[in-house]
Write a protein that holds these residues in place. Structure first.
Motif, PDB file in Angstrom:
ATOM      1  N   THR A  31       0.850  -1.186   0.000  1.00  0.00           N
ATOM      2  CA  THR A  31       0.000   0.000   0.000  1.00  0.00           C
ATOM      3  C   THR A  31       0.886   1.236   0.000  1.00  0.00           C
ATOM      4  O   THR A  31       1.365   1.656   1.062  1.00  0.00           O
ATOM      5  CB  THR A  31      -0.918   0.012   1.243  1.00  0.00           C
ATOM      6  N   GLU A  72      -0.541   3.718  -6.844  1.00  0.00           N
ATOM      7  CA  GLU A  72      -1.701   2.959  -6.405  1.00  0.00           C
ATOM      8  C   GLU A  72      -2.121   3.485  -5.041  1.00  0.00           C
ATOM      9  O   GLU A  72      -1.299   3.555  -4.120  1.00  0.00           O
ATOM     10  CB  GLU A  72      -1.342   1.473  -6.313  1.00  0.00           C
ATOM     11  N   GLY A  73      -3.385   3.844  -4.926  1.00  0.00           N
ATOM     12  CA  GLY A  73      -3.883   4.382  -3.660  1.00  0.00           C
ATOM     13  C   GLY A  73      -4.966   3.497  -3.072  1.00  0.00           C
ATOM     14  O   GLY A  73      -5.812   2.969  -3.795  1.00  0.00           O
ATOM     15  N   HIS A  74      -4.916   3.304  -1.774  1.00  0.00           N
ATOM     16  CA  HIS A  74      -5.981   2.578  -1.071  1.00  0.00           C
ATOM     17  C   HIS A  74      -7.061   3.596  -0.724  1.00  0.00           C
ATOM     18  O   HIS A  74      -6.799   4.570  -0.006  1.00  0.00           O
ATOM     19  CB  HIS A  74      -5.421   1.943   0.203  1.00  0.00           C
ATOM     20  N   PRO A  75      -8.306   3.423  -1.210  1.00  0.00           N
ATOM     21  CA  PRO A  75      -9.350   4.424  -0.956  1.00  0.00           C
ATOM     22  C   PRO A  75      -9.599   4.712   0.514  1.00  0.00           C
ATOM     23  O   PRO A  75     -10.036   5.814   0.859  1.00  0.00           O
ATOM     24  CB  PRO A  75     -10.589   3.797  -1.611  1.00  0.00           C
ATOM     25  N   THR A 131      -6.106   6.950   1.621  1.00  0.00           N
ATOM     26  CA  THR A 131      -5.538   8.009   0.786  1.00  0.00           C
ATOM     27  C   THR A 131      -6.170   9.340   1.174  1.00  0.00           C
ATOM     28  O   THR A 131      -7.396   9.508   1.099  1.00  0.00           O
ATOM     29  CB  THR A 131      -5.801   7.724  -0.709  1.00  0.00           C
ATOM     30  N   PHE A 186      -7.033   3.191  -8.075  1.00  0.00           N
ATOM     31  CA  PHE A 186      -7.644   2.825  -6.807  1.00  0.00           C
ATOM     32  C   PHE A 186      -8.210   1.402  -6.900  1.00  0.00           C
ATOM     33  O   PHE A 186      -8.932   1.069  -7.848  1.00  0.00           O
ATOM     34  CB  PHE A 186      -8.773   3.791  -6.432  1.00  0.00           C
ATOM     35  N   VAL A 198     -14.356   5.335  -2.196  1.00  0.00           N
ATOM     36  CA  VAL A 198     -13.841   5.368  -3.569  1.00  0.00           C
ATOM     37  C   VAL A 198     -14.292   6.650  -4.271  1.00  0.00           C
ATOM     38  O   VAL A 198     -13.524   7.292  -4.987  1.00  0.00           O
ATOM     39  CB  VAL A 198     -14.314   4.128  -4.349  1.00  0.00           C
ATOM     40  N   VAL A 250     -12.125   9.710  -3.043  1.00  0.00           N
ATOM     41  CA  VAL A 250     -10.759   9.863  -3.565  1.00  0.00           C
ATOM     42  C   VAL A 250     -10.758  10.072  -5.075  1.00  0.00           C
ATOM     43  O   VAL A 250      -9.879  10.769  -5.604  1.00  0.00           O
ATOM     44  CB  VAL A 250      -9.874   8.659  -3.177  1.00  0.00           C
ATOM     45  N   THR A 251     -11.728   9.494  -5.782  1.00  0.00           N
ATOM     46  CA  THR A 251     -11.816   9.702  -7.231  1.00  0.00           C
ATOM     47  C   THR A 251     -12.110  11.163  -7.539  1.00  0.00           C
ATOM     48  O   THR A 251     -11.437  11.794  -8.382  1.00  0.00           O
ATOM     49  CB  THR A 251     -12.912   8.800  -7.836  1.00  0.00           C
ATOM     50  N   HIS A 258      -9.675   2.443 -11.897  1.00  0.00           N
ATOM     51  CA  HIS A 258     -10.235   1.575 -10.862  1.00  0.00           C
ATOM     52  C   HIS A 258      -9.915   0.122 -11.204  1.00  0.00           C
ATOM     53  O   HIS A 258      -9.980  -0.274 -12.373  1.00  0.00           O
ATOM     54  CB  HIS A 258     -11.753   1.731 -10.764  1.00  0.00           C
TER      55      HIS A 258
END
Length: 454
Positions: A114, A145-148, A151, A169, A191, A194-195, A208
């Motif tokens: 992560t 790569e981000g963990h929702p 992040t 994500f 999600v 963060v999007t 995604h």
């Protein structure tokens, strides 16, 4: 899709992020000296014209997701961040000392683990220090790569300020029963947050990841996830099959019973139905298991036949040289591969002794280099040819005989010294590539090495 074809072709097979595939690397003759010479050759040929790709593996996670096949270390102790960053920078310095000119970075990707386990301040320090010793290629691309769930706005803004414009994500599935089984509780609201945050800050490509074939997952669950995803319209979607490989990843992939997994037929139906929903929303299928909106660079690369595939997946631009930093990372010089040790303690120890932390690899021979091109052509463009004599190899007639079976099933078409995969054949692209895989044919695995192809 015909159930007869599913039964016929649903076998163990590689995903071909490399050729030769990792289980077939020749580690008996491989040496660190060979790897260094291979890298220096590739770097000299390509640094000025293309630049290189950097992959940074940041392995820490606060909890274990049981669907994950990546190398990771589970911990809630964030004091591990600083010594790991110090080690990665030391590894980069060893590579910079090895190379004869200042590196030019074309692509940089943060994967894990992560990456957003690390604080924005530590990520800023890591990337800033890397960039001090490098130049940037024209139209460079930085991604992470981000963990929702973890992040933050500070993460997204800090990395944007450093030049990052693409973020991915991990969604997997929005159904709670599935999320519990894979130990990834992640509400849609996280999600969405963060999007929208990434877009507000200025990221030009948001991706995604959605997985099908997960435990307890049904076709209805996949459609629910895609329906919610369509409300956000990410620029790219990786819609791929869960790779069930507990014989490799151990107990991390045994948070459920084998009977809880969908059958091969049900799994394929999840993909076919999901694919129709994505295409109806305006997404175009790219290579294997990837989709992009027509405005995204990945779609342009497919149209222009410049799509590339490596250990980071599909990319919109090609670099001959890729250096992986961090535990378990894999580097690619085109002429050879090298993988770092998987133990963090061994990684630190080797770097403390000024030794590149490589523990295995492979140097390609002439035949393997040609086959690698064919497999890359198939995985990216669904076609390959041997009109150019440099694309011929001694065993090609035998490969063509094997491919005739796919032609009879309507999965590919033969043209003058060329094959083109049909729409019907695209789901079987791994199987078609396996016809070129001479190493797999010469030494068929006696134990399970790969996930199922369908």
């Amino acid at each position: 899709m015909s159930q007869l074809l599913i039964n016929k072709y649903n076998v163990q097979g590689p995903r071909y992020t490399s050729y030769p595939t990792v289980p077939y690397w020749d580690m008996e003759t491989f040496s660190l000296t060979q790897w260094k010479n291979s890298l220096k050759r590739s770097f000299k040929e390509s640094n000025k014209t293309e630049g290189l790709s950097l992959y940074l593996h940041l392995p820490f996670c606060e909890s274990l997701c049981t669907f994950c096949g990546c190398h990771k270390r589970i911990t809630k102790r964030h004091e591990v961040e600083a010594p790991y960053i110090k080690a990665v920078l030391k590894e980069w310095s060893l590579y910079c000392n090895l190379l004869e000119e200042r590196p030019k970075i074309k692509e940089l990707h943060l994967g894990g683990g992560t990456p957003t386990f690390f604080s924005p301040e530590n990520l800023n320090f890591l990337i800033s220090e890397l960039l001090k010793t490098s130049d940037l290629a024209e139209n460079y691309e930085f991604s992470f790569e981000g963990h929702p769930n973890n992040t933050t706005e500070d993460h997204v803004q800090t990395l944007f300020n450093l030049g990052f414009r693409r973020v991915s994500f991990g969604v997997q599935d929005y159904n709670m029963k599935v999320q519990i089984a894979i130990h990834r509780i992640q509400p849609f609201e996280n999600v969405k947050r963060v999007t929208e945050l990434a877009r507000k800050i200025g990221y030009t490509s948001v991706s995604h990841d959605i997985i099908f074939g997960l435990p307890f997952q049904t076709e209805a669950h996949v459609l629910e996830t895609i329906t919610k995803t369509k409300t956000l319209m990410p620029d790219r979607i990786a819609f791929y099959s869960y790779a069930h490989v507990p014989w490799i990843k151990g107990n991390g992939q045994r948070g459920f019973n084998e009977a809880d997994l969908p059958s091969g037929e049900a799994k394929r139906q999840q993909y076919e139905t999901g694919k129709l929903f994505l295409q109806d929303a305006g997404y175009v299928e790219i290579g294997m298991d990837h989709f992009a909106l027509p405005k995204d660079a990945l779609h342009d690369a497919m149209e222009n036949k410049t799509l590339h595939r490596n250990f980071m997946g599909y990319t919109a631009s090609k670099t001959q040289t890729m250096i992986g930093l961090g535990v378990s990372s894999i580097s690619d010089s085109w002429y050879g591969f090298a993988q770092n040790v998987k133990s963090i303690e061994a990684y630190y120890n080797l770097l403390n002794n000024n030794i590149l932390p490589v523990f295995k690899g492979h140097i390609l021979n002439d035949e393997e280099l040609v086959i690698r091109k064919h497999i890359l052509n198939l995985m990216c463009n669904f076609e390959t040819s041997w009109k150019d004599n440099t694309m011929a190899f001694e065993a090609l007639p035998d490969v063509l005989i094997k491919l005739k079976e796919f032609e009879l099933d309507g999965l590919l078409q033969f043209r003058s010294k060329q094959i083109n995969v049909t729409e019907k054949g695209k789901p079987f692209i791994r199987n078609i590539c396996m016809a070129f895989d001479l190493l797999l044919q010469r030494k068929k695995p006696e134990t399970k090495l790969f996930s199922m192809t369908i």
